[in-house]
Design a protein around this motif. Structure first.
Motif, PDB file in Angstrom:
ATOM      1  N   VAL A  84      20.577 -12.853   5.326  1.00  0.00           N
ATOM      2  CA  VAL A  84      19.395 -12.759   6.991  1.00  0.00           C
ATOM      3  C   VAL A  84      18.971 -13.880   7.406  1.00  0.00           C
ATOM      4  CG1 VAL A  84      17.481 -11.619   7.670  1.00  0.00           C
ATOM      5  CG2 VAL A  84      19.334  -9.621   6.820  1.00  0.00           C
ATOM      6  N   LYS A  85      18.450 -14.706   6.596  1.00  0.00           N
ATOM      7  CA  LYS A  85      18.273 -16.168   7.215  1.00  0.00           C
ATOM      8  C   LYS A  85      18.815 -16.708   7.669  1.00  0.00           C
ATOM      9  CE  LYS A  85      15.503 -19.967   5.617  1.00  0.00           C
ATOM     10  NZ  LYS A  85      16.107 -21.060   6.304  1.00  0.00           N
ATOM     11  N   LEU A  86      20.248 -16.862   7.373  1.00  0.00           N
ATOM     12  CA  LEU A  86      21.623 -17.606   7.974  1.00  0.00           C
ATOM     13  C   LEU A  86      21.810 -17.819   9.414  1.00  0.00           C
ATOM     14  CD1 LEU A  86      22.955 -18.694   4.385  1.00  0.00           C
ATOM     15  CD2 LEU A  86      21.619 -20.533   6.136  1.00  0.00           C
ATOM     16  N   LEU A  87      21.621 -16.045   9.247  1.00  0.00           N
ATOM     17  CA  LEU A  87      21.926 -15.489  10.475  1.00  0.00           C
ATOM     18  C   LEU A  87      20.606 -16.200  11.359  1.00  0.00           C
ATOM     19  CD1 LEU A  87      23.451 -13.253  12.074  1.00  0.00           C
ATOM     20  CD2 LEU A  87      22.068 -11.772  12.236  1.00  0.00           C
ATOM     21  N   GLY A  88      19.304 -16.284  11.266  1.00  0.00           N
ATOM     22  CA  GLY A  88      18.509 -16.403  12.392  1.00  0.00           C
ATOM     23  C   GLY A  88      18.534 -17.841  12.488  1.00  0.00           C
ATOM     24  N   ASP A  89      19.079 -18.629  11.480  1.00  0.00           N
ATOM     25  CA  ASP A  89      18.982 -19.951  11.398  1.00  0.00           C
ATOM     26  C   ASP A  89      20.450 -21.270  11.694  1.00  0.00           C
ATOM     27  OD1 ASP A  89      16.940 -19.615   9.607  1.00  0.00           O
ATOM     28  OD2 ASP A  89      17.977 -20.942   8.062  1.00  0.00           O
ATOM     29  N   GLY A  90      21.316 -19.653  12.511  1.00  0.00           N
ATOM     30  CA  GLY A  90      22.300 -20.618  13.203  1.00  0.00           C
ATOM     31  C   GLY A  90      21.985 -20.211  14.548  1.00  0.00           C
ATOM     32  N   LEU A  91      21.485 -18.699  14.863  1.00  0.00           N
ATOM     33  CA  LEU A  91      20.850 -18.157  16.281  1.00  0.00           C
ATOM     34  C   LEU A  91      19.840 -19.580  16.831  1.00  0.00           C
ATOM     35  CD1 LEU A  91      20.901 -16.137  18.614  1.00  0.00           C
ATOM     36  CD2 LEU A  91      19.222 -14.854  16.719  1.00  0.00           C
ATOM     37  N   TYR A  92      19.368 -19.664  15.887  1.00  0.00           N
ATOM     38  CA  TYR A  92      18.151 -20.844  16.221  1.00  0.00           C
ATOM     39  C   TYR A  92      18.601 -22.407  16.782  1.00  0.00           C
ATOM     40  CZ  TYR A  92      14.034 -23.696  16.554  1.00  0.00           C
ATOM     41  OH  TYR A  92      13.098 -24.645  17.212  1.00  0.00           O
ATOM     42  N   TYR A  93      19.456 -23.043  15.544  1.00  0.00           N
ATOM     43  CA  TYR A  93      20.293 -23.744  15.940  1.00  0.00           C
ATOM     44  C   TYR A  93      21.470 -23.973  17.071  1.00  0.00           C
ATOM     45  CZ  TYR A  93      23.453 -27.779  14.271  1.00  0.00           C
ATOM     46  OH  TYR A  93      23.888 -29.004  14.617  1.00  0.00           O
ATOM     47  N   ASP A  94      21.062 -22.810  18.025  1.00  0.00           N
ATOM     48  CA  ASP A  94      22.549 -22.566  18.882  1.00  0.00           C
ATOM     49  C   ASP A  94      22.024 -23.208  19.501  1.00  0.00           C
ATOM     50  OD1 ASP A  94      25.453 -22.279  19.445  1.00  0.00           O
ATOM     51  OD2 ASP A  94      24.394 -19.849  20.988  1.00  0.00           O
ATOM     52  N   ALA A  95      20.774 -22.434  19.263  1.00  0.00           N
ATOM     53  CA  ALA A  95      19.745 -22.216  20.875  1.00  0.00           C
ATOM     54  C   ALA A  95      19.083 -23.509  21.217  1.00  0.00           C
ATOM     55  CB  ALA A  95      19.333 -21.417  20.829  1.00  0.00           C
ATOM     56  N   ALA A  96      18.986 -24.220  19.864  1.00  0.00           N
ATOM     57  CA  ALA A  96      18.015 -25.137  20.426  1.00  0.00           C
ATOM     58  C   ALA A  96      18.695 -26.545  20.671  1.00  0.00           C
ATOM     59  CB  ALA A  96      16.907 -25.365  18.593  1.00  0.00           C
ATOM     60  N   PHE A  97      20.268 -26.497  20.125  1.00  0.00           N
ATOM     61  CA  PHE A  97      20.942 -27.528  19.935  1.00  0.00           C
ATOM     62  C   PHE A  97      22.318 -27.477  20.567  1.00  0.00           C
ATOM     63  CE2 PHE A  97      18.292 -27.923  16.379  1.00  0.00           C
ATOM     64  CZ  PHE A  97      18.243 -29.734  16.312  1.00  0.00           C
ATOM     65  N   PHE A  98      22.338 -26.361  21.656  1.00  0.00           N
ATOM     66  CA  PHE A  98      23.585 -26.411  22.310  1.00  0.00           C
ATOM     67  C   PHE A  98      23.353 -25.548  23.770  1.00  0.00           C
ATOM     68  CE2 PHE A  98      24.730 -26.803  17.973  1.00  0.00           C
ATOM     69  CZ  PHE A  98      25.865 -28.238  18.280  1.00  0.00           C
ATOM     70  N   ALA A  99      22.487 -24.688  23.675  1.00  0.00           N
ATOM     71  CA  ALA A  99      22.411 -24.247  24.585  1.00  0.00           C
ATOM     72  C   ALA A  99      22.116 -24.905  26.122  1.00  0.00           C
ATOM     73  CB  ALA A  99      20.888 -23.359  25.075  1.00  0.00           C
ATOM     74  N   SER A 100      22.312 -24.998  27.156  1.00  0.00           N
ATOM     75  CA  SER A 100      22.816 -25.914  28.294  1.00  0.00           C
ATOM     76  C   SER A 100      22.647 -24.743  29.233  1.00  0.00           C
ATOM     77  CB  SER A 100      24.246 -26.478  28.837  1.00  0.00           C
ATOM     78  OG  SER A 100      25.540 -25.645  28.982  1.00  0.00           O
ATOM     79  N   ALA A 101      22.329 -25.709  30.638  1.00  0.00           N
ATOM     80  CA  ALA A 101      21.629 -24.687  31.684  1.00  0.00           C
ATOM     81  C   ALA A 101      23.548 -23.935  32.329  1.00  0.00           C
ATOM     82  CB  ALA A 101      21.390 -25.268  32.827  1.00  0.00           C
ATOM     83  N   THR A 110      24.760 -22.698  30.391  1.00  0.00           N
ATOM     84  CA  THR A 110      25.640 -20.955  29.457  1.00  0.00           C
ATOM     85  C   THR A 110      24.438 -20.532  29.083  1.00  0.00           C
ATOM     86  OG1 THR A 110      24.208 -22.784  26.833  1.00  0.00           O
ATOM     87  CG2 THR A 110      27.422 -22.412  27.548  1.00  0.00           C
ATOM     88  N   GLY A 111      22.884 -21.310  29.781  1.00  0.00           N
ATOM     89  CA  GLY A 111      21.389 -20.103  29.076  1.00  0.00           C
ATOM     90  C   GLY A 111      21.708 -20.074  28.239  1.00  0.00           C
ATOM     91  N   ARG A 112      20.571 -18.861  28.030  1.00  0.00           N
ATOM     92  CA  ARG A 112      20.085 -18.815  26.604  1.00  0.00           C
ATOM     93  C   ARG A 112      20.630 -17.150  25.940  1.00  0.00           C
ATOM     94  NH1 ARG A 112      13.807 -19.067  26.785  1.00  0.00           N
ATOM     95  NH2 ARG A 112      14.359 -16.581  25.979  1.00  0.00           N
ATOM     96  N   THR A 113      20.657 -16.996  24.747  1.00  0.00           N
ATOM     97  CA  THR A 113      20.556 -15.848  24.249  1.00  0.00           C
ATOM     98  C   THR A 113      20.295 -14.762  24.763  1.00  0.00           C
ATOM     99  OG1 THR A 113      21.366 -16.779  21.858  1.00  0.00           O
ATOM    100  CG2 THR A 113      21.044 -14.609  21.850  1.00  0.00           C
TER     101      THR A 113
END
Length: 181
Positions: free
Chosen positions: A137-154, A156-159
């Motif tokens: 569960v933690k790794l699922l959340g961490d991956g989601l956070y990492y993706d949002a914090a470091f890869f989301a751009s204008a 692709t938008g937010r999750t």
């Protein structure tokens, strides 16, 4: 209006996020906080004192988040994943700034982040009753956070809320399937 101490700490955090540790000099932080170098040194006699204060800020924010997580009506696992979206909150900013320091092998940053990660994992394990399930569960959340914090751009938008709901369905499956050992 925030105190000079908080403005200085905010400026240090901003500099780390925006420009990294090398650019977060005492002079740059003082200028960004609109205080004299003497004013900065009054509150933080060294850069290490700034790092220690930032680590303390992060620990406090993370502990409040953990307390909310363990009492979340829909459970710690769903809370952890649901809130694993970078929103530029005080906690997000403290995490990213401390991560910037950890990238440079700063011992206080690395120790603080490790301590926080362990506290969140312990909270999940306490609810789920199994360390392996908690890690999933933690790794699922961490991956989601990492993706949002470091890869989301204008572009692709937010999750989206729908994406989060789909992932929460996966969390429910993981939780229902416990224990894994």
């Amino acid at each position: 209006m925030s105190s000079s101490r908080e403005r200085i700490l905010d400026s240090f955090e901003d500099a780390l996020i925006r420009d990294g540790e090398r650019a977060a000099t005492m002079e740059a932080v003082a200028a960004a906080a609109d205080v004299s170098k003497g004013g900065l040194l009054y509150h933080f006699p060294s850069k290490e004192a700034l790092v220690d204060a930032l680590a303390e800020r992060l620990r406090g924010l993370a502990e409040r988040d953990r307390e909310i997580m363990v009492s979340a009506p829909d459970g710690a696992a769903r809370y952890y994943v649901r809130t694993s979206v970078f929103e530029d909150s005080a906690l997000d900013r403290a995490l990213v700034s401390m991560a910037r320091l950890a990238q440079q092998n700063h011992p206080t940053a690395k120790a603080s982040l490790a301590e926080i990660q362990e506290r969140w994992l312990d909270a999940l394990e306490s609810q789920l009753g199994d360390r392996t399930t908690a890690r999933a569960v933690k790794l699922l959340g961490d991956g989601l956070y990492y993706d949002a914090a470091f890869f989301a751009s204008a572009d692709t938008g937010r999750t989206s809320a729908d994406d989060i709901e789909e992932l929460l369905g996966v969390v429910d499956l993981i939780v229902a399937g416990r224990p894994l050992r």
